[in-house]
Design an enzyme around this catalytic site. Structure first.
Site, PDB file in Angstrom:
ATOM      1  N   ARG A  68       0.844  -1.206   0.000  1.00 47.73           N
ATOM      2  CA  ARG A  68       0.000   0.000   0.000  1.00 47.73           C
ATOM      3  C   ARG A  68       0.873   1.247   0.000  1.00 47.73           C
ATOM      4  NH1 ARG A  68      -3.500  -0.376   5.029  1.00 47.73           N
ATOM      5  NH2 ARG A  68      -4.318   1.579   4.273  1.00 47.73           N
ATOM      6  N   ILE A  95      -8.243   2.292   0.421  1.00 45.65           N
ATOM      7  CA  ILE A  95      -7.996   2.887   1.734  1.00 45.65           C
ATOM      8  C   ILE A  95      -6.528   3.254   1.762  1.00 45.65           C
ATOM      9  CG2 ILE A  95      -7.967   2.486   4.225  1.00 45.65           C
ATOM     10  CD1 ILE A  95     -10.394   0.677   3.813  1.00 45.65           C
ATOM     11  N   HIS A 112     -19.592  10.503   0.325  1.00 45.22           N
ATOM     12  CA  HIS A 112     -20.087   9.229   0.860  1.00 45.22           C
ATOM     13  C   HIS A 112     -21.618   9.253   0.831  1.00 45.22           C
ATOM     14  CE1 HIS A 112     -19.973   5.593   3.284  1.00 45.22           C
ATOM     15  NE2 HIS A 112     -20.933   6.101   4.032  1.00 45.22           N
ATOM     16  N   VAL A 147     -11.774   5.622   8.293  1.00 45.56           N
ATOM     17  CA  VAL A 147     -12.639   5.594   7.099  1.00 45.56           C
ATOM     18  C   VAL A 147     -13.958   6.336   7.347  1.00 45.56           C
ATOM     19  CG1 VAL A 147     -13.898   4.071   5.517  1.00 45.56           C
ATOM     20  CG2 VAL A 147     -11.616   3.450   6.299  1.00 45.56           C
ATOM     21  N   ASP A 148     -14.267   7.311   6.478  1.00 50.19           N
ATOM     22  CA  ASP A 148     -15.511   8.105   6.525  1.00 50.19           C
ATOM     23  C   ASP A 148     -15.675   8.878   7.839  1.00 50.19           C
ATOM     24  OD1 ASP A 148     -16.154   7.075   3.991  1.00 50.19           O
ATOM     25  OD2 ASP A 148     -17.166   5.346   4.853  1.00 50.19           O
TER      26      ASP A 148
HETATM   27  C1  GRF Z   1     -20.997   7.290  -5.113  1.00 47.38           C
HETATM   28  O1  GRF Z   1     -22.214   6.878  -4.571  1.00 47.38           O
HETATM   29  C2  GRF Z   1     -20.085   7.818  -4.031  1.00 47.38           C
HETATM   30  O2  GRF Z   1     -20.755   8.479  -3.010  1.00 47.38           O
HETATM   31  C3  GRF Z   1     -19.475   6.549  -3.503  1.00 47.38           C
HETATM   32  O3  GRF Z   1     -19.245   5.772  -4.654  1.00 47.38           O
HETATM   33  C4  GRF Z   1     -20.187   6.124  -5.664  1.00 47.38           C
HETATM   34  C5  GRF Z   1     -19.409   6.505  -6.878  1.00 47.38           C
HETATM   35  O4  GRF Z   1     -20.246   6.697  -7.993  1.00 47.38           O
HETATM   36  N1  GRF Z   1     -18.292   6.827  -2.713  1.00 47.38           N
HETATM   37  P1  GRF Z   1     -19.671   7.344  -9.332  1.00 47.38           P
HETATM   38  O5  GRF Z   1     -18.471   6.481  -9.766  1.00 47.38           O
HETATM   39  O6  GRF Z   1     -19.257   8.747  -9.051  1.00 47.38           O
HETATM   40  O7  GRF Z   1     -20.790   7.253 -10.315  1.00 47.38           O
END
Ligand code: GRF
Length: 197
Positions: A68, A95, A112, A147-148
């Site tokens: 990583r 990650i 997210h 994460v998040d």
């Molecule tokens: C979205 O729902 C974003 O929030 C999540 O992954 C998805 C990506 O969709 N992290 P896209 O590739 O932008 O269409």
């Protein structure tokens, strides 16, 4: 006018948020520009979207790295080489190491599909349905090693309808994401929000 914020968008798949950001950035007078699209997947559908907008694409295939740390070093080099002010994760399924995240603290943002701090991690739309909430949505936040978990920049709410499936709810949230992400980047570019740990 002062220089625009130079944004690199990082993605792994479909790229609909990449498209929304490219479309918004192309409008006159926007305070940010999309200077690169970076993906860890050579087959990502979003590559075609970046090409359509004339945004340079950088493929950093994670399968070609032993660790990583090595992948993150390549990512760091690419971001430096394209003089990115900000990296915006849009469906970027990696990650990153704490070392990378710390080095780029305040210059990494993510979107997210839930109203954080609720429903972190994978399948947040299904998590929202399982919890029986009547409102969900999406969040743009600064990236920190958890994460998040980073500081929230902006959120948009979306109703959960009777009979929703993960698919129908995801589609409704995605539409909100496409409005929220440009709005959040605008606020950062205008200096209205900042994270300096
Ligand atoms: C979205 O729902 C974003 O929030 C999540 O992954 C998805 C990506 O969709 N992290 P896209 O590739 O932008 O269409």
């Amino acid at each position: 006018m002062s220089a625009k914020l130079r944004v690199a968008v990082l993605f792994s798949g479909r790229g609909s948020n990449l498209r929304a950001l490219c479309e918004d950035a192309a409008k006159p007078g926007r305070p940010y520009e999309i200077i690169a699209a970076i993906t860890n997947r050579p087959g990502a559908a979003g590559i075609r979207i970046a090409n359509d907008f004339g945004v340079p694409v950088h493929v950093i295939d994670h399968t070609g790295f032993d660790s990583r740390e090595a992948f993150d070093a390549a990512l760091d080099e690419t971001l430096e080489a394209c003089r990115a002010d900000l990296a915006a994760f849009a469906g970027f399924m990696r990650i990153l190491t704490p070392g990378f995240v710390t080095a780029w603290a305040g210059r990494l943002v993510n979107i997210h599909p839930s109203l954080l701090p609720r429903f972190k991690g994978l399948k947040p739309q299904q998590q929202a349905l399982d919890a029986g909430v009547s409102v969900s949505g999406c969040t743009v936040h600064f990236v920190t090693p958890g994460v998040d978990e980073g500081p929230i920049i902006d959120r948009a709410e979306v109703p959960v309808m009777p009979g929703d499936t993960a698919e129908t709810l995801s589609a409704r949230i995605l539409e909100a994401e496409h409005a929220l992400y440009p709005r959040a980047l605008t606020r950062i570019a205008e200096g209205a929000v900042r994270f300096s740990p």
